[in-house]
Scaffold this active site. Structure first.
Site, mmCIF file in Angstrom:
data_model
loop_
_atom_site.group_PDB
_atom_site.id
_atom_site.type_symbol
_atom_site.label_atom_id
_atom_site.label_comp_id
_atom_site.label_asym_id
_atom_site.label_seq_id
_atom_site.Cartn_x
_atom_site.Cartn_y
_atom_site.Cartn_z
ATOM 1 N N CYS A 2 -10.864 54.430 -53.578
ATOM 2 C CA CYS A 2 -10.552 55.177 -52.366
ATOM 3 C C CYS A 2 -9.974 54.196 -51.344
ATOM 4 C CB CYS A 2 -11.803 55.832 -51.793
ATOM 5 S SG CYS A 2 -12.560 57.054 -52.887
ATOM 6 N N ARG A 51 -9.461 59.776 -50.397
ATOM 7 C CA ARG A 51 -10.422 59.902 -51.491
ATOM 8 C C ARG A 51 -9.763 60.043 -52.855
ATOM 9 N NH1 ARG A 51 -14.391 64.918 -53.008
ATOM 10 N NH2 ARG A 51 -15.862 63.760 -54.311
ATOM 11 N N LEU A 52 -10.250 59.240 -53.785
ATOM 12 C CA LEU A 52 -10.009 59.441 -55.207
ATOM 13 C C LEU A 52 -11.338 59.940 -55.763
ATOM 14 C CD1 LEU A 52 -8.168 59.113 -57.735
ATOM 15 C CD2 LEU A 52 -9.232 56.868 -58.039
ATOM 16 N N ILE A 54 -14.278 60.793 -58.008
ATOM 17 C CA ILE A 54 -14.825 60.333 -59.291
ATOM 18 C C ILE A 54 -16.110 61.092 -59.620
ATOM 19 C CG2 ILE A 54 -15.685 58.335 -60.585
ATOM 20 C CD1 ILE A 54 -12.745 58.092 -59.859
ATOM 21 N N ASN A 75 -15.638 53.403 -49.831
ATOM 22 C CA ASN A 75 -14.806 53.163 -51.007
ATOM 23 C C ASN A 75 -15.658 52.441 -52.036
ATOM 24 O OD1 ASN A 75 -12.794 52.452 -52.886
ATOM 25 N ND2 ASN A 75 -12.279 50.592 -51.759
ATOM 26 N N GLY A 76 -15.749 53.011 -53.242
ATOM 27 C CA GLY A 76 -16.502 52.316 -54.274
ATOM 28 C C GLY A 76 -17.307 53.253 -55.139
ATOM 29 N N ASP A 100 -22.584 59.814 -54.480
ATOM 30 C CA ASP A 100 -23.292 58.583 -54.125
ATOM 31 C C ASP A 100 -23.130 58.286 -52.631
ATOM 32 O OD1 ASP A 100 -20.591 58.113 -54.487
ATOM 33 O OD2 ASP A 100 -20.827 56.339 -55.733
ATOM 34 N N ILE A 290 -1.133 45.893 -73.341
ATOM 35 C CA ILE A 290 0.257 45.464 -73.162
ATOM 36 C C ILE A 290 0.574 44.447 -74.251
ATOM 37 C CG2 ILE A 290 1.849 44.153 -71.706
ATOM 38 C CD1 ILE A 290 1.486 46.896 -70.671
ATOM 39 N N GLY A 363 -12.892 43.752 -69.351
ATOM 40 C CA GLY A 363 -13.765 42.613 -69.654
ATOM 41 C C GLY A 363 -13.707 41.504 -68.630
#
Length: 455
Positions: A2, A51-52, A54, A75-76, A100, A290, A363
């Site tokens: 976000c 906002r994204l 999730i 954000n998070g 959350d 890639i 990773g």
């Protein structure tokens, strides 16, 4: 991800939507699902959120979010929010959403800044307390989520990205030459600097508490790495513990109401993450790689092998020389001086993945946690030789020069440096002496003759 932003006036100024709107527009790519604004009754505090979605994709997750006298832009992702929510509900708290974000607000109501000790996750957030007239701004322990700010002449501006801050009339763009000198050594600008004067990054594991009644800002570090407790385990016990921790961490990061996947290089770290995800998922894991036409540089075949082993839904994109054309776009998005060449392929694989999923696991961090980089082996070598180095230097440097063993001579010359400075030379682009030869007198003066080894 976000996007968050805000503006605070300590003096006579008043926040308005005409100021906040451009900040929101500049970070729209961070949150395409929703946009929200908040302006306090006295118009001294303004908050922005892009906002994204999730978790809890409904309108109940709209931000800035209010609970009592508290308003948050966040954000998070808090990975342990379900356990925290259950604990808070036992205390008699009720929730109106499944987010959350609401859990953080409820924790702050009870604990204030101490709420951070309960949060397991990545975050950058700002909470305005209308009753106390304070703004609490915090960043996660490792700094995964960005937060940058400007403070001058009674105006405090913050945002996820510099480009949002630069929309404000109070902010001018002036290069910070000391930071740029350090960048030439490290390849990035370390917090709290950004490469621009008067604009800073909030350091990882820090918070700011802005008291508008008193006109004061307090910065505090809330978490420290602790190496005091040691574990003595057998190899089998270490294997069991590491796999258990990775499993738990992966499971928590797979909590989402949107599609998720993973970046896969075929190396140990990303392969372990994909293997763990496959064991936790009832559907094939979507993986992305890639590759390059030059097989010597391509990891695609290794990634394909792992994808086949764990029956992943795998996609490979082959990079072309023309892809360097995205460098101008990368400069715009990274905003600060940044010299990691892998950013090109990271950007490409991110764009590829976004066509299929919303959340990605990878990773990253494995080499830092398990000393996988070559520089860590050099440090171990130096520590082993430390007591012998004075004698080795006395005889070794002239002998190496005579035999034209340049690598040995350089190693012995560097061994004259303090241990911490020596480590910098193993992980740097330009050494101090390189910059002395490179800089003009004017630039050296602007950079204040910076010793980047002491950052």
């Amino acid at each position: 991800m976000c996007g968050i932003a805000g503006k605070i006036y300590f003096g006579e100024g008043k926040v308005n939507l005409q100021e906040l709107g451009p900040m929101s527009s500049k970070i729209a790519h961070r949150g395409p699902d929703d946009e929200g604004f908040y302006v306090s009754k006295d118009k001294r505090v303004g908050l922005v959120n892009r906002r994204l979605a999730i978790i809890d994709l409904s309108a109940k997750g709209h931000q800035p979010m209010r609970r009592g006298s508290l308003v948050i832009t966040f954000n998070g992702e808090i990975y342990n929010f379900k356990e925290l929510r259950e604990s808070l509900e036992k205390d008699g708290n009720h929730f109106t959403s499944g987010t959350d974000t609401e859990v953080i607000l409820t924790l702050y109501q009870k604990w204030g800044p101490k709420c951070l000790k309960f949060l397991r996750g990545m975050f950058a957030l700002a909470i305005y307390d209308e009753r106390q007239n304070t703004v609490f701004i915090a960043r996660d322990r490792l700094g995964k989520k960005p937060l940058k700010y400007f403070f001058k002449n009674g105006v405090f501006i913050f945002a996820s990205e510099l480009k949002a801050i630069l929309t404000q009339k109070e902010v001018s763009v002036t290069p910070d030459w000391v930071s740029i000198s350090n960048f030439l050594t490290y390849g990035y600008v370390a917090a709290p600097e950004t490469g621009f004067e008067e604009i800073h990054k909030l350091e990882p594991a820090h918070f700011l508490l802005i008291d508008l009644k008193k006109g004061k800002i307090r910065k505090e570090r809330y978490w420290f790495l602790d190496y005091s407790e040691k574990l003595s385990l057998s190899e089998e016990e270490w294997v069991e513990k590491i796999l258990d921790e990775v499993g738990q961490a992966t499971r928590l990061r797979m909590i989402a109401d949107v599609p998720l996947g993973a970046f896969l290089s075929g190396g140990v770290d990303s392969s372990l993450v994909v293997a763990t995800m496959a064991g936790l998922s009832s559907k094939p894991v979507k993986t992305f790689t890639i590759g390059f036409k030059e097989e010597a540089w391509s990891e695609a075949k290794h990634a394909q092998r792992i994808a086949k082993l764990y029956r992943a839904d795998h996609t490979t994109l082959i990079a072309e020389p023309s892809n360097v054309e995205i460098l101008s776009e990368l400069a715009y998005q990274y905003e600060e001086p940044f010299a990691d060449a892998s950013s090109v392929v990271t950007y490409m694989v991110s764009k590829l993945a976004r066509k299929h999923v919303t959340v990605i696991l990878n990773g990253d961090g494995g080499d830092e946690n398990f000393a996988g980089y070559d520089r860590f082996f050099r440090v171990k070598r130096d520590a082993s030789f430390e007591s012998f180095l004075p004698i080795l230097r006395t005889f070794g440097i002239p002998i190496a020069a005579l035999l034209k063993k340049e690598r040995i001579r350089k190693f012995l010359q560097k061994s004259k440096l303090p241990f911490s400075h020596r480590y910098v030379t193993y992980n740097s682009y330009f050494l101090n002496e390189d910059k002395e030869a490179l800089f003009t007198p004017k630039l050296n003066n602007l950079a204040l003759g910076t010793n980047s080894y002491k950052v």
